[in-house]
Motif scaffolding. Sequence first.
Motif, PDB file in Angstrom:
ATOM      1  N   ALA A  90      -8.203  -0.647  15.526  1.00 28.64           N
ATOM      2  CA  ALA A  90      -8.892   0.187  14.537  1.00 28.64           C
ATOM      3  C   ALA A  90      -8.101   1.457  14.245  1.00 28.64           C
ATOM      4  O   ALA A  90      -7.993   1.887  13.093  1.00 28.64           O
ATOM      5  N   GLY A  91      -7.534   2.065  15.283  1.00 25.31           N
ATOM      6  CA  GLY A  91      -6.733   3.270  15.081  1.00 25.31           C
ATOM      7  C   GLY A  91      -5.488   3.001  14.266  1.00 25.31           C
ATOM      8  O   GLY A  91      -5.119   3.789  13.380  1.00 25.31           O
ATOM      9  N   GLN A  92      -4.812   1.882  14.518  1.00 26.19           N
ATOM     10  CA  GLN A  92      -3.620   1.550  13.743  1.00 26.19           C
ATOM     11  C   GLN A  92      -3.964   1.292  12.287  1.00 26.19           C
ATOM     12  O   GLN A  92      -3.252   1.737  11.384  1.00 26.19           O
ATOM     13  N   LEU A  93      -5.048   0.583  12.054  1.00 25.51           N
ATOM     14  CA  LEU A  93      -5.427   0.306  10.667  1.00 25.51           C
ATOM     15  C   LEU A  93      -5.830   1.582   9.933  1.00 25.51           C
ATOM     16  O   LEU A  93      -5.375   1.836   8.812  1.00 25.51           O
ATOM     17  N   PHE A  94      -6.664   2.405  10.560  1.00 34.85           N
ATOM     18  CA  PHE A  94      -7.139   3.614   9.892  1.00 34.85           C
ATOM     19  C   PHE A  94      -6.016   4.633   9.697  1.00 34.85           C
ATOM     20  O   PHE A  94      -5.815   5.136   8.591  1.00 34.85           O
ATOM     21  N   GLY A  96      -2.803   4.140   9.821  1.00 33.86           N
ATOM     22  CA  GLY A  96      -1.785   3.589   8.925  1.00 33.86           C
ATOM     23  C   GLY A  96      -2.173   3.769   7.479  1.00 33.86           C
ATOM     24  O   GLY A  96      -1.367   4.172   6.637  1.00 33.86           O
ATOM     25  N   TRP A  97      -3.431   3.465   7.168  1.00 34.76           N
ATOM     26  CA  TRP A  97      -3.932   3.670   5.802  1.00 34.76           C
ATOM     27  C   TRP A  97      -3.882   5.146   5.438  1.00 34.76           C
ATOM     28  O   TRP A  97      -3.459   5.515   4.345  1.00 34.76           O
ATOM     29  N   LEU A  98      -4.317   6.007   6.360  1.00 31.32           N
ATOM     30  CA  LEU A  98      -4.322   7.447   6.102  1.00 31.32           C
ATOM     31  C   LEU A  98      -2.897   7.973   5.897  1.00 31.32           C
ATOM     32  O   LEU A  98      -2.651   8.777   4.996  1.00 31.32           O
ATOM     33  N   GLY A  99      -1.967   7.506   6.719  1.00 35.67           N
ATOM     34  CA  GLY A  99      -0.573   7.919   6.555  1.00 35.67           C
ATOM     35  C   GLY A  99       0.013   7.462   5.240  1.00 35.67           C
ATOM     36  O   GLY A  99       0.768   8.185   4.588  1.00 35.67           O
TER      37      GLY A  99
END
Length: 111
Positions: A90-94, A96-99
């Motif tokens: 979840a952290g990588q997806l969120f 990554g999207w935010l970055g």
Amino acid sequence: MVRIGIDDSSRHLEVLSALDRAKTQWYHFTAIVIAGLGFFTDAYDLFCISTVLRLLGRLYYYDPTTSHPGTLPPNVSAAVNSVALCGTLAGQLFFGWLGDKMAEKKSMVPL
């Protein structure tokens, strides 16, 4: 739509050859450290989860009648592992999207 022609490919070759000729600068070391810290903070919980599981077993599942340290039951251990993996995903997806959203305008500048 961007089309790559002969002029564009020669320009890309010039840029790549300039990068090959560039001397190592402080910026390069900074980029390496930032990339290493990103990997460290991303994967630290996955590296230390086995130690945390042992400590949780010793703290919360200790049986004073035996001399052996306690261990987590298999279902609790599996639950802690799966929560760690789901949190990482979840952290990588969120993030990554935010970055992508925050750095899109800065990084999409044409050469």
